[in-house]
Design an enzyme around this catalytic site. Structure first.
Site, PDB file in Angstrom:
ATOM      1  N   LYS A   1       0.824  -1.223   0.000  1.00  0.00           N
ATOM      2  CA  LYS A   1       0.000   0.000   0.000  1.00  0.00           C
ATOM      3  C   LYS A   1       0.853   1.265   0.000  1.00  0.00           C
ATOM      4  O   LYS A   1       0.604   2.189  -0.764  1.00  0.00           O
ATOM      5  CB  LYS A   1      -0.935   0.025   1.228  1.00  0.00           C
TER       6      LYS A   1
ATOM      7  N   ARG B   1      -9.873   0.965   8.260  1.00  0.00           N
ATOM      8  CA  ARG B   1      -9.495  -0.407   8.589  1.00  0.00           C
ATOM      9  C   ARG B   1     -10.610  -1.120   9.348  1.00  0.00           C
ATOM     10  O   ARG B   1     -10.449  -2.289   9.696  1.00  0.00           O
ATOM     11  CB  ARG B   1      -8.239  -0.395   9.466  1.00  0.00           C
TER      12      ARG B   1
ATOM     13  N   ARG C   1      11.975  -5.197   4.787  1.00  0.00           N
ATOM     14  CA  ARG C   1      11.830  -3.798   4.371  1.00  0.00           C
ATOM     15  C   ARG C   1      12.463  -2.795   5.337  1.00  0.00           C
ATOM     16  O   ARG C   1      12.550  -3.027   6.535  1.00  0.00           O
ATOM     17  CB  ARG C   1      10.364  -3.454   4.104  1.00  0.00           C
TER      18      ARG C   1
ATOM     19  N   ARG D   1      10.911  -0.863  10.878  1.00  0.00           N
ATOM     20  CA  ARG D   1       9.778  -0.659  11.782  1.00  0.00           C
ATOM     21  C   ARG D   1       9.769  -1.688  12.902  1.00  0.00           C
ATOM     22  O   ARG D   1       9.961  -2.884  12.658  1.00  0.00           O
ATOM     23  CB  ARG D   1       8.465  -0.748  10.994  1.00  0.00           C
TER      24      ARG D   1
ATOM     25  N   ARG E   1      -0.954  -8.455  13.369  1.00  0.00           N
ATOM     26  CA  ARG E   1      -1.487  -7.493  12.379  1.00  0.00           C
ATOM     27  C   ARG E   1      -2.330  -8.203  11.325  1.00  0.00           C
ATOM     28  O   ARG E   1      -3.337  -7.680  10.874  1.00  0.00           O
ATOM     29  CB  ARG E   1      -0.329  -6.717  11.729  1.00  0.00           C
TER      30      ARG E   1
HETATM   31  P1  AMP Z   1       0.541   0.834   8.824  1.00  0.00           P
HETATM   32  O1  AMP Z   1       1.675   1.798   8.786  1.00  0.00           O
HETATM   33  O2  AMP Z   1      -0.599   1.244   7.939  1.00  0.00           O
HETATM   34  O3  AMP Z   1       0.967  -0.590   8.617  1.00  0.00           O
HETATM   35  O4  AMP Z   1      -0.043   0.900  10.322  1.00  0.00           O
HETATM   36  C1  AMP Z   1       0.774   0.562  11.427  1.00  0.00           C
HETATM   37  C2  AMP Z   1      -0.070   0.446  12.672  1.00  0.00           C
HETATM   38  O5  AMP Z   1      -0.736   1.689  12.933  1.00  0.00           O
HETATM   39  C3  AMP Z   1      -1.198  -0.573  12.599  1.00  0.00           C
HETATM   40  O6  AMP Z   1      -0.746  -1.897  12.886  1.00  0.00           O
HETATM   41  C4  AMP Z   1      -2.132  -0.044  13.674  1.00  0.00           C
HETATM   42  O7  AMP Z   1      -1.649  -0.325  14.966  1.00  0.00           O
HETATM   43  C5  AMP Z   1      -2.032   1.469  13.462  1.00  0.00           C
HETATM   44  N1  AMP Z   1      -3.006   1.964  12.461  1.00  0.00           N
HETATM   45  C6  AMP Z   1      -2.736   2.554  11.268  1.00  0.00           C
HETATM   46  N2  AMP Z   1      -3.857   2.885  10.621  1.00  0.00           N
HETATM   47  C7  AMP Z   1      -4.885   2.502  11.432  1.00  0.00           C
HETATM   48  C8  AMP Z   1      -6.295   2.540  11.305  1.00  0.00           C
HETATM   49  N3  AMP Z   1      -6.886   3.055  10.221  1.00  0.00           N
HETATM   50  N4  AMP Z   1      -7.027   2.047  12.338  1.00  0.00           N
HETATM   51  C9  AMP Z   1      -6.444   1.539  13.434  1.00  0.00           C
HETATM   52  N5  AMP Z   1      -5.125   1.444  13.608  1.00  0.00           N
HETATM   53  C10 AMP Z   1      -4.338   1.917  12.611  1.00  0.00           C
END
Ligand code: AMP
Length: 224
Positions: free
Chosen positions: A20, A95, A134, A168, A179
């Protein structure tokens, strides 16, 4: 009578490691849109030491979803910034179903509509391979991968020449498993939600970055 707001609102949906973030950055350049990643916004709030950051740090470290209220409020604030007026790519939002409904309401208020929801499909093995290798440049945020997108020059960012890189904390195996469970339970129902709305496009996200990008661009262009 006010005219409808025709700026694009694209949503990229997919499990962790579907690409993404990578694809959003490519689309951002191509279509002149702003990538809006709730994960990045939350990580920034942790770095800044804000109250929100303190509240979400341990939840994110465990790979669980942050509460809807916090995420919706962060997204709402960011969407009101003037640079988002020309259109956005939502990367990692919504999400949950309640986030999707909140987004519908927000867009109704601004007179915008969802242009397309691209669902990136990738199998579990590929997902783990992608996540485990990554890293990003600490200076400019350019994304890399040990195998699929290595640095061109040793220890130097191709984009800005920086020499500091980050991995990360939530990309370790046990957190990735959590996740993925969150994705299956909370996020995958959105595929049906957007399919019923008539805006869903499925894209096979198993191949190389450029091929996936071409499929997404073709999908978006055919809908505008
Ligand atoms: P990402 O960078 O999109 O992989 O998001 C990393 C982490 O941020 C996720 O595992 C969640 O803990 C939190 N997070 C990001 N976007 C959301 C969302 N829309 N709703 C809830 N938690 C989120």
């Amino acid at each position: 009578m006010t005219s409808p707001n025709t700026s694009k609102v694209l949503i990229l949906l997919g499990p962790p490691g579907a690409g993404k973030g990578t694809q959003s950055r490519l689309l951002e350049q191509k279509f002149g849109l702003v990538q809006l990643s709730t994960g990045d916004l939350l990580r920034r709030s942790i770095e800044s030491g804000s109250e929100t950051g303190k509240a979400v740090e341990s939840i994110m470290a465990e790979g669980r979803l942050v509460g809807d209220d916090i995420v919706i409020s962060i997204l709402r604030d960011r969407m009101r910034d003037s640079d988002c007026a020309g259109g956005v790519i939502l990367d990692g939002f919504p999400r949950t179903l309640s986030q999707a409904r909140a987004l519908d309401q927000l867009l109704a208020e601004t007179g915008q509509q969802i242009s397309a929801v691209v669902s990136l499909a990738v199998d579990d093995k590929k997902m783990v391979d992608r996540i485990s290798g990554r890293f990003t440049c600490a200076g400019c945020g350019e994304g890399y991968h040990d195998t699929f997108k290595p640095l061109e020059a040793a220890e130097r960012c191709d984009n800005c020449g920086g020499s500091e890189f980050m991995r990360r904390a939530d990309d370790k195996a046990e957190t990735v498993a959590a996740r993925l469970i969150e994705y299956r339970e909370q996020t995958s129902p959105l595929i049906d939600y957007y399919s019923h709305m008539g805006v869903l496009a499925n894209v096979d996200a198993m191949g190389p970055i450029e091929a996936i990008n071409r499929s997404i661009e073709a999908t978006i262009s055919s809908r505008s």
